[in-house]
Design a protein around this motif. Sequence first.
Motif, PDB file in Angstrom:
ATOM      1  N   ARG A 144       2.038  -2.336   5.907  1.00  0.00           N
ATOM      2  CA  ARG A 144       0.750  -2.027   5.295  1.00  0.00           C
ATOM      3  C   ARG A 144       0.389  -0.546   5.403  1.00  0.00           C
ATOM      4  O   ARG A 144      -0.221   0.023   4.490  1.00  0.00           O
ATOM      5  CB  ARG A 144      -0.362  -2.859   5.947  1.00  0.00           C
ATOM      6  N   TYR A 180     -17.085  -6.024  -0.652  1.00  0.00           N
ATOM      7  CA  TYR A 180     -15.792  -6.456  -0.113  1.00  0.00           C
ATOM      8  C   TYR A 180     -15.694  -7.983  -0.099  1.00  0.00           C
ATOM      9  O   TYR A 180     -14.651  -8.543  -0.485  1.00  0.00           O
ATOM     10  CB  TYR A 180     -15.615  -5.896   1.299  1.00  0.00           C
ATOM     11  N   ASP A 208      -7.109 -10.922   6.146  1.00  0.00           N
ATOM     12  CA  ASP A 208      -5.742 -11.437   6.002  1.00  0.00           C
ATOM     13  C   ASP A 208      -5.532 -12.693   6.842  1.00  0.00           C
ATOM     14  O   ASP A 208      -4.881 -13.653   6.392  1.00  0.00           O
ATOM     15  CB  ASP A 208      -4.751 -10.342   6.405  1.00  0.00           C
ATOM     16  N   THR A 257      -9.674  -5.505   6.902  1.00  0.00           N
ATOM     17  CA  THR A 257      -8.639  -6.129   6.068  1.00  0.00           C
ATOM     18  C   THR A 257      -7.753  -7.061   6.880  1.00  0.00           C
ATOM     19  O   THR A 257      -7.291  -8.089   6.364  1.00  0.00           O
ATOM     20  CB  THR A 257      -7.770  -5.051   5.402  1.00  0.00           C
ATOM     21  N   GLN A 286      -0.515   2.591   2.386  1.00  0.00           N
ATOM     22  CA  GLN A 286      -1.856   3.169   2.499  1.00  0.00           C
ATOM     23  C   GLN A 286      -1.789   4.681   2.699  1.00  0.00           C
ATOM     24  O   GLN A 286      -2.566   5.423   2.085  1.00  0.00           O
ATOM     25  CB  GLN A 286      -2.596   2.512   3.661  1.00  0.00           C
ATOM     26  N   GLN A 341     -13.067 -10.465  -2.225  1.00  0.00           N
ATOM     27  CA  GLN A 341     -12.220 -11.500  -1.652  1.00  0.00           C
ATOM     28  C   GLN A 341     -12.420 -12.840  -2.360  1.00  0.00           C
ATOM     29  O   GLN A 341     -11.449 -13.527  -2.711  1.00  0.00           O
ATOM     30  CB  GLN A 341     -12.525 -11.650  -0.150  1.00  0.00           C
ATOM     31  N   GLU A 365      -6.578  -4.015  -1.364  1.00  0.00           N
ATOM     32  CA  GLU A 365      -7.120  -3.452  -0.125  1.00  0.00           C
ATOM     33  C   GLU A 365      -6.486  -2.105   0.196  1.00  0.00           C
ATOM     34  O   GLU A 365      -7.175  -1.187   0.678  1.00  0.00           O
ATOM     35  CB  GLU A 365      -6.892  -4.433   1.020  1.00  0.00           C
ATOM     36  N   ASP A 366      -5.199  -1.943  -0.079  1.00  0.00           N
ATOM     37  CA  ASP A 366      -4.553  -0.641   0.120  1.00  0.00           C
ATOM     38  C   ASP A 366      -5.157   0.414  -0.802  1.00  0.00           C
ATOM     39  O   ASP A 366      -5.334   1.576  -0.394  1.00  0.00           O
ATOM     40  CB  ASP A 366      -3.051  -0.760  -0.130  1.00  0.00           C
ATOM     41  N   THR A 425      -4.300  -9.209  -3.335  1.00  0.00           N
ATOM     42  CA  THR A 425      -5.408  -8.802  -2.470  1.00  0.00           C
ATOM     43  C   THR A 425      -4.981  -7.696  -1.519  1.00  0.00           C
ATOM     44  O   THR A 425      -5.726  -6.720  -1.304  1.00  0.00           O
ATOM     45  CB  THR A 425      -5.924 -10.008  -1.672  1.00  0.00           C
ATOM     46  N   GLU A 426      -3.791  -7.806  -0.933  1.00  0.00           N
ATOM     47  CA  GLU A 426      -3.313  -6.746  -0.046  1.00  0.00           C
ATOM     48  C   GLU A 426      -3.122  -5.440  -0.805  1.00  0.00           C
ATOM     49  O   GLU A 426      -3.463  -4.363  -0.291  1.00  0.00           O
ATOM     50  CB  GLU A 426      -1.993  -7.173   0.613  1.00  0.00           C
TER      51      GLU A 426
END
Length: 609
Positions: free
Chosen positions: A361, A179, A261, A257, A365, A183, A290-291, A286-287
């Motif tokens: 978010r 992870y 953020d 996450t 997801q 990033q 992450e989802d 990136t978001e």
Amino acid sequence: AQTPRVSLTANGSFLIFVCPLFSAQTVFKSASATGLLRSGTSSRQPNSRFRPVDLLTQRAPMRQFSLRNVFLLLCWVLLAAAEEESKKEELEVEEAANAGMSIMLLGSIAFMMGLFYLVNHPDPDMTKYSWQVISSTISIFSAVLLFQAINSMVEHALLDGADETREMVIGIAHFLVWYCLLQYTLAFFSGALHKNVSENDFERAECQLKCYAILLGHITGFAAINAFGNIQQMVSSSPAAAFAMVPISWLIIFMITQVADRIRDSYARGDDGIVDKFETLWDEVTEETEDDVIGLAVSFLAAQAFRFWVGGILPNEEGEEPEESQSSHSNSQVLVLYAIGIILVGLDFLRMLYIKQTLPRLTPQLRNIIMMVFSWCLYFGMDWWLSGNVFVENHGMTKEVVLALMVTGTAMSLIFVVDKIADLESTGESVDNALRAVVQALGILIGFGWEKSFDTAVAEVSEWTRVIPESVTKLVLALLIVLLVVPAWRLYILPTIVLYEKMEEEEEREEKEEFDEARTRALESGKTLEEFEALEVPLLTRERSSKKSHLIKPISGLEAVELQRKVKAYEEQIASLEEKNRGLEASLQEFVAELNELQQMADDLKQPA
């Protein structure tokens, strides 16, 4: 003539049966006394074969029929049966290997030709979905293969003989390493860490960012599956305990996450207080990644819990069941697993139709989780059916290849269903996002199916190779395959996906502008906002977008790269022409001013003194 020697290779049961009665030395002496086992010459005919019945009829020192001859005859019969059984098993293994290679050859040809038909389909939507499935398949295949190889190295180095607690700690640490690497890599390739980046580097950064986001996102997702799957194995004494790990894992990853953020936001505003386009791109991609990580990990844990509830057996952290239980699942359990996936997808579509409120978010997801649970249920349902009806005893390479081909055919068929839904006039942006998630889940389904086949092949090659350790062999083979596949995906497939995404964004932007213009005209004409939404919204849905999209010609990866190069050249020409146009306009204005001055002078001269 040389008397043929008889092989005395027997299994353990034969030795256990014979040893209490006669020792091996007694058997050899008795047979030698009859003249049946000696290496010199004999009175037997050349090339004559030994027959066990000769023990009863041989007129050598032992002439009388006795109990010892009966037991010797039984010994030879068991020897012959054991040898015949060994040859039969070797023949079955060889036939299974030949069948697996034949199916792999025919299936690979059919798979490749099917892809050519799909990417050149006359329907542009089908072409787009086909490219998206191919991209997702290659990325998930490469990511899982690479992660499995690295994870085997970690297990060999750190988890040999370790207890469950150590496995849990190492698994979580492994996930956090991937992870953090995700990033930093996305921050680096987005240009957010560089201060001297120009606007011309934006498109290049966008494509590179997509590549590493997809690959590292999938690797991080499977690292999360491995970490939380170990915890699920420790605490899941019942299906309810297995289901409890689903929201717990979601909450833990979501909190991680959120921390990341906050760090991204503080870094983006820390230098000059302004978030530029590179930092915005970094945060958005990136978001989204992450989802995908949350969707991949949580959906797999949910599928594990559903399989535990339906089949009564909790698979291991890799989704594999013991060999003795793979063929125990009935067809009704397969149908129940299919029904679970279909019901979840139906509930998600009902949510989109009747619940308009979304969370920034959590809603994407949840959509990813549901669509991927559907894919896992479809995959493992096919696995159960093949193990219980076709490959009841053999669960090797042949079954994995057939399963991958079945999954591929089913997923490709579902693309046509997705296309028909997308062409409906009543679909909107939320349905389009759900269909995009379905396509991505189907790509993951195909990629996971073929990865399982290649993982079995890599394991077989690793066992066959004894020069280096098995874990090192897996890593070397995985790296070779990834180095062969990923560059082609990055250069020729991913640019096509990026181009399709830009086309979709352009269509959405134009639709939004048309919608705003129509709303402004309606409000100016005296209509209320409710009347406008009742009359105008159905006209601004998929119908216009579909007509517009049908004007787009399907393109390949090479054509996409060439098209981007031409577009960039045309943009430069347009900018140059606009600059020349502005110069001409300025010259024209000066010329008009001079003409006005001359006209004024002429008017002054005409006047009388």
